[in-house]
Design a protein around this motif. Structure first.
Motif, PDB file in Angstrom:
ATOM      1  N   MET A  40       1.155  -7.375  -6.825  1.00 17.43           N
ATOM      2  CA  MET A  40       1.096  -8.203  -8.028  1.00 17.43           C
ATOM      3  C   MET A  40      -0.332  -8.334  -8.545  1.00 17.43           C
ATOM      4  SD  MET A  40       3.836 -11.209  -7.130  1.00 17.43           S
ATOM      5  CE  MET A  40       3.761 -12.014  -8.730  1.00 17.43           C
ATOM      6  N   PHE A  83      -1.477  -9.101 -12.280  1.00 16.30           N
ATOM      7  CA  PHE A  83      -1.175 -10.502 -12.525  1.00 16.30           C
ATOM      8  C   PHE A  83      -2.391 -11.378 -12.211  1.00 16.30           C
ATOM      9  CE2 PHE A  83       3.221  -9.033 -11.915  1.00 16.30           C
ATOM     10  CZ  PHE A  83       3.844  -9.677 -12.965  1.00 16.30           C
ATOM     11  N   SER A  91      -0.353 -16.865 -12.902  1.00 13.67           N
ATOM     12  CA  SER A  91       0.988 -16.302 -13.098  1.00 13.67           C
ATOM     13  C   SER A  91       1.653 -15.977 -11.761  1.00 13.67           C
ATOM     14  CB  SER A  91       0.933 -15.064 -13.989  1.00 13.67           C
ATOM     15  OG  SER A  91       0.110 -14.078 -13.416  1.00 13.67           O
ATOM     16  N   MET A  92       0.863 -15.535 -10.785  1.00 10.25           N
ATOM     17  CA  MET A  92       1.428 -15.267  -9.460  1.00 10.25           C
ATOM     18  C   MET A  92       1.953 -16.556  -8.831  1.00 10.25           C
ATOM     19  SD  MET A  92      -1.371 -12.537  -8.015  1.00 10.25           S
ATOM     20  CE  MET A  92      -0.775 -12.602  -6.335  1.00 10.25           C
ATOM     21  N   LYS A 144       3.107 -19.152 -10.330  1.00  5.72           N
ATOM     22  CA  LYS A 144       4.353 -19.540 -11.000  1.00  5.72           C
ATOM     23  C   LYS A 144       5.521 -18.682 -10.529  1.00  5.72           C
ATOM     24  CE  LYS A 144       2.192 -21.387 -15.148  1.00  5.72           C
ATOM     25  NZ  LYS A 144       1.955 -21.206 -16.578  1.00  5.72           N
ATOM     26  N   ILE A 145       5.300 -17.396 -10.406  1.00  7.81           N
ATOM     27  CA  ILE A 145       6.372 -16.484 -10.003  1.00  7.81           C
ATOM     28  C   ILE A 145       6.796 -16.737  -8.557  1.00  7.81           C
ATOM     29  CG2 ILE A 145       6.920 -14.051  -9.542  1.00  7.81           C
ATOM     30  CD1 ILE A 145       5.086 -13.396 -11.961  1.00  7.81           C
ATOM     31  N   HIS A 173       6.209 -19.486  -6.807  1.00  9.51           N
ATOM     32  CA  HIS A 173       6.440 -20.910  -6.558  1.00  9.51           C
ATOM     33  C   HIS A 173       5.564 -21.429  -5.418  1.00  9.51           C
ATOM     34  CE1 HIS A 173       9.805 -20.565  -9.274  1.00  9.51           C
ATOM     35  NE2 HIS A 173      10.309 -19.585  -8.532  1.00  9.51           N
TER      36      HIS A 173
END
Length: 97
Positions: free
Chosen positions: A61, A67, A71-72, A74-75, A77
């Motif tokens: 990622m 990323f 953003s990582m 969020k993806i 969690h």
């Protein structure tokens, strides 16, 4: 012991052949200017194969897909600081190799 050593060597050769064969398929679609593509492909796959699936996903990622940490987080969690710490641990692991 010798028998297992030979089996391990044969297994390693098969893995390398598979990487090369797969990489050759991709190289055919690349331009002639990309001379290090095959070496980079093998190196990246070797690095990712030594990681856990979670660590491999984080590395993909961040460095392959590009990323950001936000953003990582969020993806996946997870808090941004946790992902940053995981990336630092992975970097340290490979610096020691």
């Amino acid at each position: 012991m010798f028998k297992n050593e030979i089996k391990n060597k044969l297994k390693r050769n098969k893995i390398e052949r598979d990487y090369v064969n797969t990489a050759k398929c991709f190289v055919e679609f690349e331009t002639a200017n990309e001379t290090n593509y095959l070496e980079n492909y093998i190196l990246i796959n070797e690095i990712l194969s030594k990681l856990t699936p979670y660590a491999s996903k984080i590395v993909e990622m961040k460095y392959i897909e590009g990323f950001t940490l936000v953003s990582m987080s969020k993806i996946l969690h997870k808090p941004e600081s946790t992902i940053r710490n995981h990336l630092n641990k992975i970097k340290d692991k490979f610096e020691k190799m």
